[in-house]
Design a protein around this motif. Structure first.
Motif, PDB file in Angstrom:
ATOM      1  N   ASP A 137      -2.405   2.481   8.552  1.00 36.66           N
ATOM      2  CA  ASP A 137      -1.928   3.267   7.413  1.00 36.66           C
ATOM      3  C   ASP A 137      -2.327   4.720   7.576  1.00 36.66           C
TER       4      ASP A 137
ATOM      5  N   ARG B 189     -12.870   1.908  -0.688  1.00 35.58           N
ATOM      6  CA  ARG B 189     -12.476   0.676  -1.352  1.00 35.58           C
ATOM      7  C   ARG B 189     -12.132  -0.394  -0.329  1.00 35.58           C
ATOM      8  N   GLN B 190     -11.351   0.026   0.649  1.00 35.43           N
ATOM      9  CA  GLN B 190     -10.927  -0.939   1.656  1.00 35.43           C
ATOM     10  C   GLN B 190     -12.111  -1.449   2.458  1.00 35.43           C
TER      11      GLN B 190
ATOM     12  N   ASN C  83      -9.892   5.619  -1.065  1.00 34.08           N
ATOM     13  CA  ASN C  83      -9.193   4.445  -0.606  1.00 34.08           C
ATOM     14  C   ASN C  83      -9.956   3.755   0.512  1.00 34.08           C
TER      15      ASN C  83
ATOM     16  N   ARG D  76       0.825  -1.208   0.000  1.00 28.25           N
ATOM     17  CA  ARG D  76       0.000   0.000   0.000  1.00 28.25           C
ATOM     18  C   ARG D  76       0.855   1.252   0.000  1.00 28.25           C
TER      19      ARG D  76
ATOM     20  N   VAL E  67      -5.350  -0.945   7.581  1.00 32.26           N
ATOM     21  CA  VAL E  67      -5.735   0.260   6.829  1.00 32.26           C
ATOM     22  C   VAL E  67      -5.788   1.450   7.780  1.00 32.26           C
TER      23      VAL E  67
ATOM     24  N   LYS F 277     -14.002  -3.893   0.553  1.00 33.26           N
ATOM     25  CA  LYS F 277     -13.262  -5.140   0.520  1.00 33.26           C
ATOM     26  C   LYS F 277     -13.453  -5.906   1.828  1.00 33.26           C
ATOM     27  N   TYR F 278     -13.343  -5.153   2.884  1.00 35.90           N
ATOM     28  CA  TYR F 278     -13.476  -5.754   4.210  1.00 35.90           C
ATOM     29  C   TYR F 278     -14.869  -6.343   4.408  1.00 35.90           C
TER      30      TYR F 278
ATOM     31  N   SER G 188      -7.456  -6.015   6.455  1.00 39.85           N
ATOM     32  CA  SER G 188      -8.268  -5.072   5.678  1.00 39.85           C
ATOM     33  C   SER G 188      -8.805  -3.934   6.515  1.00 39.85           C
TER      34      SER G 188
END
Lengths: 399, 831
Positions: B683, B776-777, B773, B529, B680, B780-781, B676
């Motif tokens: 991050d 999106r994450q 982002n 990432r 994140v 996904k999660y 996920s």
């Protein structure tokens, strides 16, 4: 008939009003209970057509200790030695929610108001659930007694139901507590001693090994299930915090992210409700089932012990008779004693066999019912989760 | 150019005439400039700017208008020749050749002084040399262009036209009349004269440009025209004619020399620039030059005066071009999204123009105009503003001019940039993945190497796909380099995951347990990432280090990243001092936006930290649940084996299996929570740290500016004291120091403004990226969560019939008594 009681018991776990007791001559329920500090006062309501009761419909206030007293007197009654005495209801335990409540109060500063409120609500719900569960186990105890053909006729039981004054059962004093402990010690030592006695009946031999084995297994399972459901509960609680933090994050955020955070927070809030239900349903359908049968098996084991004790007594009396014959002294007494022991043992064996068989049937039915219900509930909750998740994903994707 | 060859070098050794004029203007000027030139050599390129200003106020003289551009050019180190220039011979060559050069320049440099313009200049030259009529035509052309392109200056254009004509006439006259000095001289004269007229229109043009539609313009043009007219009307003697011509010639010479010296260098120096601007230039070329796109027109506007000035100015342009390019635009461009955002350059030029107090700005514009893609109306407006300013041109305004370069940029162009960025964001066709962590070596020297694969269609990379092996410290090294380079400019450099001695030691020791695998996977994901963030950043992607990191087979070992190395220690000390200085700096924030953002970032940081802790907690609980489920499954299996009812036993063992699967689900879910969600969030915590870092950098820039201002204040006080004490020798020194500090203040202020603008832009970008982002994450999660729930449904649905199949095994049970019968009856009814 006893078999049905557990079904009703499990039904009652969910709604108090349901009563599957098909013996209409004696219906018992606990419609109300009051919690005063550590004491819980149950209102025991009885409806009966039996002539042994003075009135057809009456209510009495009872405390947990009264239930214990009733259980103990039943256990100590010689005549019921051949019966599986329904396990006494466990002491009401509000410690865990109380402790949690305390912790929550301490951690109030670290939480947002919303979060705190939710946590508090959650705890209150938990407290209420514990309370209900407590009421139910007490109720179940009485219902099992009332549906038992012999135990329902017990004088003490009837007094327990009918006497409208405070039973004022003495709390066990220290000596008695110690005595009880000592008795237990003696009992377990005795169990070891008499375990060497050769079993004469294959059925009991089998039952004994089975119950011993089963008891240790179910005890283990209960502990594990308890841990599992607690962990599940923790996750549901975590969801609350996550949701609250997300929502406070979204409150601070002014960018496009705000919406996402809001939705996510919302989702977690909903998920935690479902997750909480999953946890509590698991608790009810699985852990409670296992716990109850753990205690029931203990009761069955006690029956086996009493029978084994009787067997040992009989053998001892045989020995004594042999001795008396050898000495040609007191033979009739010894013979009489031997006969008594044999009678007692035979009686015990007979009723024990009956009880154990019905117990087995009861267990299987209860397991079946609960497992089905649990599976159905799990599916239902998972489907709920799926709907929620799908909805949220769609919403996120759409904008 | 045949015409140019005709022009012989005008020998102007007769210094008297020149001196007469020079004494007034040019001479003094030159001397001034010499001083400045020295300054320039000594100091940065900025001091000259300021020093130029004092020369500006007396700009009442028309010659100043003309002079200014060169003066600005003087700010180049290359201006040396100008000052030192005494001979005229090269000048004539210069004069003649510049046009060639210029054309070359324009061609080579692909600047916007389009070919057409160059051609026009050539035509003009030719015209001048041959006939006036011809000369008229090109000027007419220019005028036409002016007229057609910019309506406002229409009238002035006419004026210019007139003057041009007059000038050309005059040149003719002078040509004929002042020939005496001889063929050569006449040639040169003619040239000069031609230049002169050539120069005058430019003056007008300049005026036009400067004050496009501005009230100041006509007077100035008048002024310029006046002497010429005088020349004409007076039928000036050779000497007289010479004087002005001399002046102009000087100018031209200067310019020419500039041209001479600079173009060469410029060409070489331009090369890199060209590569930088590659896109823009191509765009420019691809645009039909003839097509009167506003931009080219405006350039022509600027260029043409230059042309008519006889390429001398053109050389000026060339000069500033090279000048300013390496210096300012270079900066600007390198700092602002280099290859990708031509529009930014655009805007920056606009800004420079807006500030453009004097011709320096103009030259800047020329320089930057070369890369302009589009010229919109605001630009014109600004131009006007800019033009208005020079007329006012006070020292202070000029001072602030350079400094304010970035100001409007930040303000006016933000939205513009944002939009553009949005468009551009998706343009990076680059995808980086970090895969296959592999342990290399043994013991404490062991390290993990990751495969960094890049897929791209960007032309800056040699291949479409390539893979390199990198170790963790390489990633850190890349970050160090990037943050060193871009951090102080206010860029948010995506941070890599932190070093973890504990985690790595576990890996090194070689325990193949789940926690070390977990650690490696976490790190791998974080590195991936991190890299993706880097390559998705328009400026960072352009960094050669990034390219090198992605492409080069072997990287030099990054030493400074080692925690226990000397560099690491230094870093720690630096961090500590930074922290201290951060506490001591009390910045009274002037910009509410920054204040709010900083607060936002800080609270978000706090919340994210909390969230991270919570999610970590969730992971722990999930793992606990997984563990407990596993043990329950085992226990249930045992219970099942102990159960004597076959169906129930079967059901229980089935339940055990289900729980086993549930355990796996919970475990996977825990991993999902970790990778996920928690990661994140981690991050973002790191990124928010980087955002704060960029705020800190801004604050540092501010502090530097403030410090410089304080020093300047002190210097001024000393100067006042000295003035009071009447110490002229020291006073001079003090003045110089003040000038120096003024320059510094300007520089720092500009730095600060630039950093502020960048931070702002970066924060906006960061937020947008974050939103995208994050979404999106999260999706996904949630999808993984969804899958696990669906799996769960499947498992329980499979179990349900097993539970329903539980039946009491009647045949084995001795139901010889009543209760048993009853039981049986009851059960069957139940089932």
């Amino acid at each position: 008939m006893t078999s049905t009681i557990d079904e009703s018991n499990k039904e009652k776990m969910r709604s108090v009003s349901v009563d599957l007791n098909n013996d209409a001559s004696l219906l018992i329920d606990i419609p109300d209970a009051l919690c005063e500090r550590d004491k819980v006062k149950f209102t025991v309501h009885t409806k009966t057509t039996l002539s042994s009761f003075q009135k057809p419909d009456f209510s009495v206030p009872r405390q947990h200790e009264d239930f214990i007293w009733l259980h103990d007197t039943l256990v100590e009654t010689e005549d019921y030695a051949g019966l599986i005495i329904p396990p006494a209801p466990p002491k009401p335990d509000f410690e865990s929610p109380r402790e949690k409540m305390h912790k929550l109060g301490e951690g109030e500063a670290t939480m947002t108001k919303d979060e705190y409120t939710k946590m508090k609500q959650e705890l209150e719900a938990e407290y209420l659930a514990v309370f209900k569960k407590t009421v139910q186990v007490h109720e179940v105890f009485l219902q099992r007694l009332s549906s038992h053909p012999i135990l329902s006729k017990d004088r003490n039981f009837q007094i327990f139901l009918e006497y409208d004054q405070d039973l004022s059962v003495r709390r066990k004093n220290a000596k008695e507590m110690f005595g009880g402990f000592f008795k237990n010690m003696v009992k377990s030592a005795d169990e070891v001693l008499i375990s060497g006695i050769k079993e004469v009946d294959d059925f009991f031999e089998q039952e004994k090994t089975f119950l011993l084995d089963y008891y240790s297994k179910i005890k283990d399972s209960t502990a594990k299930a308890e841990k599992m459901t607690r962990a599940h509960k923790n996750i549901a609680d975590d969801y609350i915090h996550v949701s609250a933090t997300l929502s406070s994050l979204s409150a601070d955020d002014n960018t496009a992210n705000k919406k996402h955070l809001e939705k996510l927070s919302d989702l977690f809030e909903k998920l935690r409700k479902v997750e909480g239900r999953v946890a509590s349903d698991q608790e009810l359908k699985l852990t409670e089932l296992l716990r109850y049968y753990m205690r029931d098996i203990q009761a069955a084991k006690d029956l086996l012990y009493r029978r084994a004790r009787a067997l040992a007594d009989y053998e001892n009396s045989n020995k004594a008779l042999d001795k008396a014959r050898l000495k040609s002294k007191d033979i009739p007494q010894a013979e009489e004693h031997q006969q008594q022991c044999l009678q007692k043992f035979d009686k015990l064996s007979e009723s024990g066999k009956k009880e154990l068989t019905s117990f087995k049937g009861r267990r299987v039915v209860a397991f079946r019912k609960n497992l089905i219900e649990m599976a159905e509930l799990e599916i239902k909750h998972a489907k709920n989760n799926v709907t929620l998740l799908q909805g949220c994903i769609d919403m996120l994707k759409s904008n | 150019m045949a015409t140019s060859s005709e022009r012989s070098p005008p020998p102007f050794p007769d210094s008297e005439d020149q001196d007469v004029l020079d004494a007034d203007d040019v001479g003094g000027r030159v001397s001034d400039e010499e001083d400045e030139g020295e300054d320039i050599f000594m100091g940065a390129s900025n001091p000259p700017l300021i020093e130029m200003d004092p020369t500006l106020p007396p700009a009442s003289h028309p010659s100043d208008v003309l002079m200014k551009p060169p003066a600005d050019i003087m700010s180049d180190p290359l201006f040396e020749p100008v000052s030192s220039q005494a001979e005229n011979k090269p000048a004539s060559e210069v004069v003649s050749e510049p046009s060639d050069d210029f054309v070359d320049l324009t061609n080579n440099l692909t600047d916007s002084p389009d070919d057409s313009a160059a051609a026009a200049s050539a035509v003009a030259d030719a015209a001048k040399d041959t006939t006036e009529i011809l000369l008229d035509e090109p000027t007419d052309d220019f005028v036409d262009i002016f007229g057609s392109e910019t309506e406002a200056p229409g009238e002035e254009v006419l004026l210019a036209d007139v003057t041009v004509e007059a000038a050309t006439d005059k040149s003719e006259v002078t040509n004929n009349a002042t020939d005496p000095p001889g063929g050569e001289k006449t040639g040169s004269h003619a040239q000069q004269e031609e230049k002169e007229p050539g120069a005058t229109p430019p003056i007008n043009d300049l005026g036009l440009d400067l004050s496009a539609g501005n009230a100041h313009q006509p007077p100035s043009s008048d002024k310029i025209a006046d002497p010429l007219v005088d020349l004409l009307s007076a039928a000036p003697p050779a000497a007289e004619a010479k004087k002005p011509s001399r002046a102009t010639v000087d100018l031209f010479e200067d310019d020419g020399s500039d041209l001479f010296t600079e173009p060469r260098q410029s060409k070489s120096s331009k090369q890199p620039q060209k590569s930088l601007f590659g896109e823009a230039d191509e765009d420019l070329f691809s645009e039909p030059l003839g097509a009167t796109s506003k931009k080219t027109v405006s350039k022509e506007q600027k260029d043409k005066p230059v042309m008519t000035k006889a390429a001398g100015d053109a050389s000026n342009i060339g000069g500033p071009l090279q000048d300013s390019n390496p210096a300012e635009p270079g900066d600007l461009f390198t700092e602002e999204a280099i290859g990708t955002v031509p529009s930014i350059r655009n805007t920056s030029t606009v800004n420079s123009k807006a500030n453009g107090v004097h011709s320096e700005e103009e030259t800047d514009i020329f320089a930057e105009a070369t890369v302009e893609l589009s010229l919109d109306s605001p630009r014109d407006e600004r131009k006007k503003d800019a033009a208005a300013k020079p007329s006012v041109s006070t020292a202070s305004s000029s001072l602030s001019a350079a400094a304010s370069l970035t100001k409007p940029q930040s303000a006016a162009l933000e939205e513009l940039e944002e939009e553009e960025e949005e468009e551009l964001e998706d343009k990076f066709d680059i995808f980086v993945s970090v895969k296959d962590p592999e342990k290399i070596g043994d013991g404490m020297n062991a390290y993990m190497a990751y495969k960094v694969s890049t897929q791209t269609s960007l032309s800056m990379f040699r291949n479409k796909t390539f893979t390199v092996r990198r170790r963790f410290s390489d990633f850190l090294g890349l970050y160090e380099k990037l943050s060193e380079k871009h951090g102080p400019n206010g860029f948010i450099v995506p941070p890599p995951p932190e070093k973890s001695i504990l985690g790595m030691t576990k890996v090194k020791v070689g325990k193949e347990d789940s926690s070390s695998a977990d650690f490696v996977e976490r790190r791998r994901g974080a590195l991936e990432r991190y890299l993706q963030r880097v390559v998705n950043h328009p400026s960072l992607l352009q960094d050669p280090d990034v390219r090198e990191f992605l492409e080069r087979e072997e990287l030099p070992r990054a030493v400074s990243t080692q925690a226990l190395s000397g560099a690491g220690f230094l870093k720690m000390i630096n961090k500590a001092t930074d922290a201290v200085s951060k506490m001591t700096i009390k910045m009274n924030e002037s910009d509410v936006w920054f204040e709010e953002k900083l607060q936002e970032v800080e609270s978000a940081d706090q919340q994210f930290r909390k969230l991270h802790a919570l999610v970590e907690n969730l992971v722990i609980h999930r793992k606990e649940l997984s563990l407990n489920t596993a043990s329950f499954a085992k226990s249930t299996a045992m219970l099942g084996s102990a159960e004597d009812n076959t169906a129930l036993s079967r059901a229980l063992s089935q339940l055990a299996e289900v729980e086993d699967k549930m355990e796996q689900l919970h475990q996977d879910q825990a991993a999902n929570d970790t990778f996920s969600f928690a990661e994140v969030i981690a991050d973002y915590i790191r990124l928010l740290g980087a955002v704060r870092g960029s705020f800190d950098h801004r604050m540092k820039a501010w502090q530097r500016w403030q410090d410089a201002q304080a020093v300047l204040q002190k210097k001024r006080e000393t100067e006042a004291k000295l003035l009071w004490a009447n110490k002229p020798d020291k006073l001079q020194l003090a003045k110089e120091e003040i000038a120096e500090w003024e320059a510094k203040v300007t520089q720092y202020e500009r730095d600060f403004e630039r950093v502020s603008a960048t931070v702002r832009k970066e924060v906006v970008r960061f937020e947008k990226e974050k939103a995208k982002n994050f979404k999106r994450q999260v999706i996904k999660y949630l999808e993984v969560l969804l899958q696990s729930q669906q799996q769960l449904i499947k498992y329980w649905e499979a179990f349900l019939p097993e539970a329903k199949a539980i039946r009491l095994m009647v045949e084995h049970q001795p139901f010889d008594d009543r209760a048993g019968c009853l039981l049986l009856i009851h059960f069957t009814s139940c089932l």
